[in-house]
Design a protein around this motif. Structure first.
Motif, PDB file in Angstrom:
ATOM      1  N   THR A  48       6.732  33.432  -4.066  1.00  0.00           N
ATOM      2  CA  THR A  48       6.938  33.494  -2.645  1.00  0.00           C
ATOM      3  C   THR A  48       6.791  32.226  -1.720  1.00  0.00           C
ATOM      4  O   THR A  48       6.400  32.165  -0.569  1.00  0.00           O
ATOM      5  CB  THR A  48       6.036  34.550  -1.999  1.00  0.00           C
ATOM      6  N   LEU A  49       6.669  31.159  -2.500  1.00  0.00           N
ATOM      7  CA  LEU A  49       6.294  29.773  -1.593  1.00  0.00           C
ATOM      8  C   LEU A  49       7.528  29.638  -0.500  1.00  0.00           C
ATOM      9  O   LEU A  49       8.634  30.097  -1.038  1.00  0.00           O
ATOM     10  CB  LEU A  49       6.503  28.529  -2.686  1.00  0.00           C
ATOM     11  N   ASP A  50       7.366  29.003   0.480  1.00  0.00           N
ATOM     12  CA  ASP A  50       8.259  28.562   1.434  1.00  0.00           C
ATOM     13  C   ASP A  50       9.278  27.574   0.900  1.00  0.00           C
ATOM     14  O   ASP A  50       8.919  26.913  -0.122  1.00  0.00           O
ATOM     15  CB  ASP A  50       7.493  28.281   2.806  1.00  0.00           C
ATOM     16  N   ASN A  51      10.506  27.378   1.283  1.00  0.00           N
ATOM     17  CA  ASN A  51      11.427  26.565   0.725  1.00  0.00           C
ATOM     18  C   ASN A  51      10.816  25.180   0.741  1.00  0.00           C
ATOM     19  O   ASN A  51      11.039  24.453  -0.373  1.00  0.00           O
ATOM     20  CB  ASN A  51      12.592  26.592   1.701  1.00  0.00           C
ATOM     21  N   ILE A  52      10.239  24.526   1.555  1.00  0.00           N
ATOM     22  CA  ILE A  52       9.673  23.125   1.613  1.00  0.00           C
ATOM     23  C   ILE A  52       8.816  22.941   0.365  1.00  0.00           C
ATOM     24  O   ILE A  52       8.824  22.087  -0.617  1.00  0.00           O
ATOM     25  CB  ILE A  52       9.110  22.579   2.732  1.00  0.00           C
ATOM     26  N   ALA A  83      21.199  24.545  -1.657  1.00  0.00           N
ATOM     27  CA  ALA A  83      21.033  25.823  -2.658  1.00  0.00           C
ATOM     28  C   ALA A  83      19.863  26.791  -2.168  1.00  0.00           C
ATOM     29  O   ALA A  83      19.993  28.010  -2.201  1.00  0.00           O
ATOM     30  CB  ALA A  83      20.824  25.252  -4.120  1.00  0.00           C
ATOM     31  N   ILE A  84      18.611  26.117  -2.015  1.00  0.00           N
ATOM     32  CA  ILE A  84      17.453  27.044  -1.841  1.00  0.00           C
ATOM     33  C   ILE A  84      17.637  27.644  -0.338  1.00  0.00           C
ATOM     34  O   ILE A  84      17.310  28.945  -0.343  1.00  0.00           O
ATOM     35  CB  ILE A  84      16.095  26.399  -1.798  1.00  0.00           C
ATOM     36  N   ASN A  85      17.930  27.045   0.776  1.00  0.00           N
ATOM     37  CA  ASN A  85      18.157  27.460   2.019  1.00  0.00           C
ATOM     38  C   ASN A  85      19.295  28.621   2.019  1.00  0.00           C
ATOM     39  O   ASN A  85      19.086  29.379   3.004  1.00  0.00           O
ATOM     40  CB  ASN A  85      18.628  26.344   3.102  1.00  0.00           C
ATOM     41  N   TYR A 133      13.938  33.234  -2.220  1.00  0.00           N
ATOM     42  CA  TYR A 133      13.397  34.089  -2.973  1.00  0.00           C
ATOM     43  C   TYR A 133      13.777  35.470  -2.231  1.00  0.00           C
ATOM     44  O   TYR A 133      13.870  36.628  -2.886  1.00  0.00           O
ATOM     45  CB  TYR A 133      11.965  33.950  -3.132  1.00  0.00           C
ATOM     46  N   LYS A 134      13.734  35.569  -1.008  1.00  0.00           N
ATOM     47  CA  LYS A 134      14.038  36.751  -0.171  1.00  0.00           C
ATOM     48  C   LYS A 134      15.224  37.255  -0.623  1.00  0.00           C
ATOM     49  O   LYS A 134      15.612  38.452  -0.646  1.00  0.00           O
ATOM     50  CB  LYS A 134      13.973  36.728   1.484  1.00  0.00           C
ATOM     51  N   PHE A 191      19.290  30.798 -10.137  1.00  0.00           N
ATOM     52  CA  PHE A 191      19.979  31.559  -9.290  1.00  0.00           C
ATOM     53  C   PHE A 191      20.734  30.966  -7.892  1.00  0.00           C
ATOM     54  O   PHE A 191      21.512  31.101  -7.637  1.00  0.00           O
ATOM     55  CB  PHE A 191      19.067  32.939  -8.798  1.00  0.00           C
ATOM     56  N   SER A 192      19.801  29.966  -7.304  1.00  0.00           N
ATOM     57  CA  SER A 192      20.235  29.508  -6.240  1.00  0.00           C
ATOM     58  C   SER A 192      21.445  28.779  -6.574  1.00  0.00           C
ATOM     59  O   SER A 192      22.306  28.458  -5.578  1.00  0.00           O
ATOM     60  CB  SER A 192      19.053  28.781  -5.667  1.00  0.00           C
ATOM     61  N   SER A 193      21.278  27.835  -7.330  1.00  0.00           N
ATOM     62  CA  SER A 193      22.289  26.833  -7.831  1.00  0.00           C
ATOM     63  C   SER A 193      23.580  27.509  -8.305  1.00  0.00           C
ATOM     64  O   SER A 193      24.548  27.036  -7.871  1.00  0.00           O
ATOM     65  CB  SER A 193      22.073  25.682  -8.670  1.00  0.00           C
ATOM     66  N   GLY A 194      23.427  28.597  -8.953  1.00  0.00           N
ATOM     67  CA  GLY A 194      24.749  29.322  -9.424  1.00  0.00           C
ATOM     68  C   GLY A 194      25.356  29.990  -8.329  1.00  0.00           C
ATOM     69  O   GLY A 194      26.431  29.991  -8.104  1.00  0.00           O
ATOM     70  N   ASN A 195      24.563  30.563  -7.451  1.00  0.00           N
ATOM     71  CA  ASN A 195      25.082  31.152  -6.138  1.00  0.00           C
ATOM     72  C   ASN A 195      25.945  30.077  -5.376  1.00  0.00           C
ATOM     73  O   ASN A 195      26.923  30.404  -4.816  1.00  0.00           O
ATOM     74  CB  ASN A 195      23.786  31.626  -5.260  1.00  0.00           C
ATOM     75  N   LEU A 196      25.118  28.926  -5.287  1.00  0.00           N
ATOM     76  CA  LEU A 196      26.081  28.064  -4.509  1.00  0.00           C
ATOM     77  C   LEU A 196      27.402  27.576  -5.453  1.00  0.00           C
ATOM     78  O   LEU A 196      28.435  27.361  -4.665  1.00  0.00           O
ATOM     79  CB  LEU A 196      25.106  26.725  -4.270  1.00  0.00           C
ATOM     80  N   ALA A 197      27.050  27.349  -6.413  1.00  0.00           N
ATOM     81  CA  ALA A 197      28.327  26.874  -7.172  1.00  0.00           C
ATOM     82  C   ALA A 197      29.341  27.904  -7.231  1.00  0.00           C
ATOM     83  O   ALA A 197      30.581  27.780  -7.070  1.00  0.00           O
ATOM     84  CB  ALA A 197      27.998  26.723  -8.766  1.00  0.00           C
ATOM     85  N   GLY A 198      29.010  29.201  -7.359  1.00  0.00           N
ATOM     86  CA  GLY A 198      30.119  30.424  -7.332  1.00  0.00           C
ATOM     87  C   GLY A 198      30.764  30.554  -6.130  1.00  0.00           C
ATOM     88  O   GLY A 198      31.879  31.158  -6.013  1.00  0.00           O
ATOM     89  N   GLN A 199      30.338  29.911  -5.000  1.00  0.00           N
ATOM     90  CA  GLN A 199      30.888  29.707  -3.863  1.00  0.00           C
ATOM     91  C   GLN A 199      32.293  29.120  -3.626  1.00  0.00           C
ATOM     92  O   GLN A 199      33.248  29.213  -2.899  1.00  0.00           O
ATOM     93  CB  GLN A 199      30.312  29.472  -2.743  1.00  0.00           C
ATOM     94  N   LEU A 200      32.390  28.048  -4.569  1.00  0.00           N
ATOM     95  CA  LEU A 200      33.482  27.311  -4.784  1.00  0.00           C
ATOM     96  C   LEU A 200      34.029  26.628  -3.395  1.00  0.00           C
ATOM     97  O   LEU A 200      35.129  26.823  -2.791  1.00  0.00           O
ATOM     98  CB  LEU A 200      34.833  28.141  -5.379  1.00  0.00           C
TER      99      LEU A 200
END
Length: 412
Positions: free
Chosen positions: A55-59, A75-77, A81-82, A400-409
């Motif tokens: 639950t850490l904030d993004n920074i 990727a994180i923004n 986690y939410k 998960f975050s980087s995969g989410n970003l990559a999958g958006q092509l």
């Protein structure tokens, strides 16, 4: 030869979510996994309990990855986690935060996560091929065109490499992603095992292997590493040390170990107390019990097995009272309590390393898309890139975050 909008290599957290996100956007997707089943390494995450994130904030989350952490800002923004918890809720997995920090599926089972991801891959129409090893990435004029296996070729203008690192080779890790990247002109930084137990020169640790030291503080006793430290639970083993603090700090130690052959560390096992505070504590113990021995005094600070070994190291007679000990030996014992020296001489290698330190150079990857700056249509995500963090859901969230970003092509 069949053509797809996207081919994903690897079915870890990064690969599966990349495939799902692309398919949800209407893209035709092929996912290749060399193992018999999906998510082999994901199954072992967190001892099988699957600590998804925290639950850490993004920074603060990015800062936990060190100087490379800011690379993951996009990727994180885009998927923190939410968002991850909401994603799993969408696909039928309830999560919770039992300690107020770490996020787990309520089943505390990685099988729950893998099954939900697998079901979603099927639901959105991703073609999944297990027991299928990608051998070669096909490209023409610095543009990706597909993937070749031993038996056939698959065409696509987009390929996501989510092959992970070198840790846990029995679960399929073999460094293929690094090989692919190098062949296509990418730089791969030096690779080191991380999140693994360490082996010490000193043998006395074996006498303490039944005890856990809570909130131990570890430092590297080298001039260039004085600022490096970690705090957490430490466990002595028959050959060295392990435990959460060791897993976290091993990523800092293994590069120095390769360079110097051995790495001196200092361990504070008394919750950060300094020498003055130790003396005050012992005096208080003596006042409460005037007949107490030095072993009894020290055992109020550390487990008795550890207290006994420290007394032996400092040539202190455990049956004597504190005031009757030679001043020089007494001072040494207090110093050892505050900063116990240990020499790390080896580690258990990639076979037990949870993650890999190092990877494909971030300078050659667009952080806004995870696409290669060298080969159009080639994306990297997860552990294969030069980003690794501590224990506690950091590395899985990054995947998960980087995969989410990559999958958006995003450049497709």
């Amino acid at each position: 030869m069949k053509t797809y909008d996207l081919i994903v290599i690897g079915s870890g957290a990064a690969g599966m979510i990349a495939g799902i996100k692309a398919a949800r956007a209407g893209k035709s997707v092929l996912l290749l996994e060399q193992q018999e089943k999906l998510g082999p390494k994901l199954k072992a995450t967190g001892g099988g309990r699957c600590n998804l994130t925290n639950t850490l904030d993004n920074i603060d989350f990015m800062n936990s990855f060190g100087r490379n952490g800011r690379f993951m800002m996009e990727a994180i923004n885009s998927f923190d986690y939410k968002d991850l918890m909401n994603f799993f809720k969408e696909i039928g997995v309830e999560t919770h935060i039992p300690d107020g920090f770490r996020v787990f599926p309520i089943t505390h089972s990685s099988s729950t996560i893998i099954k939900a991801l697998e079901d979603e891959l099927i639901r959105v129409g991703v073609e999944v091929r297990c027991n299928t090893k990608a051998e070669t990435l096909l490209y023409e004029d610095e543009v990706i065109v597909g993937v070749e296996t031993l038996d056939e070729k698959f065409l696509s203008p987009n390929v996501v490499v989510a092959t992970g690192g070198l840790g846990y080779p029995m679960l399929g890790a073999n460094g293929d992603g690094f090989t692919f990247a190098k062949k296509l002109g990418h730089k791969v930084t030096d690779l080191y095992p991380a999140m693994l137990p360490l082996i010490s020169k000193e043998k006395w640790v074996a006498s303490c292997k039944a005890d856990t030291i809570a909130k131990a503080e570890l430092r590297i006793d080298l001039p260039k590493a004085k600022k490096l430290k970690a705090v957490g639970d430490l466990i002595f083993t028959s050959k060295g040390v392990r435990g959460p603090v060791v897993l976290d700090f091993s990523r800092e130690i293994t590069p120095y170990l390769e360079k110097y052959g051995e790495v001196p560390i200092l361990i504070n096992m008394i919750r950060g107390k300094n020498e003055e505070e130790v003396r005050a504590h012992i005096n208080s113990e003596i006042k409460s019990n005037p007949d107490s021995t030095i072993l009894e005094n020290i055992s109020s600070l550390v487990p008795q097995s550890v207290a006994n070994e420290l007394c032996i190291l400092c040539e202190v007679d455990t049956s004597k009272k504190f005031k009757d000990i030679n001043g020089q030996n007494r001072d040494k014992l207090i110093k050892y309590l505050v900063a116990t020296p240990l020499t790390i001489i080896d580690h258990v290698g990639f076979k037990q390393a949870m993650i890999t330190r190092g990877g494909i150079s971030l300078k050659e990857i667009n952080p806004k898309t995870m696409q290669s700056k060298i080969i159009k249509g080639l994306y990297f995500c997860g552990e294969v890139v030069d980003l690794d963090g501590p224990c506690g859901g950091y590395n899985l969230q990054w995947s998960f975050s980087s995969g989410n970003l990559a999958g958006q092509l995003l450049d497709f």
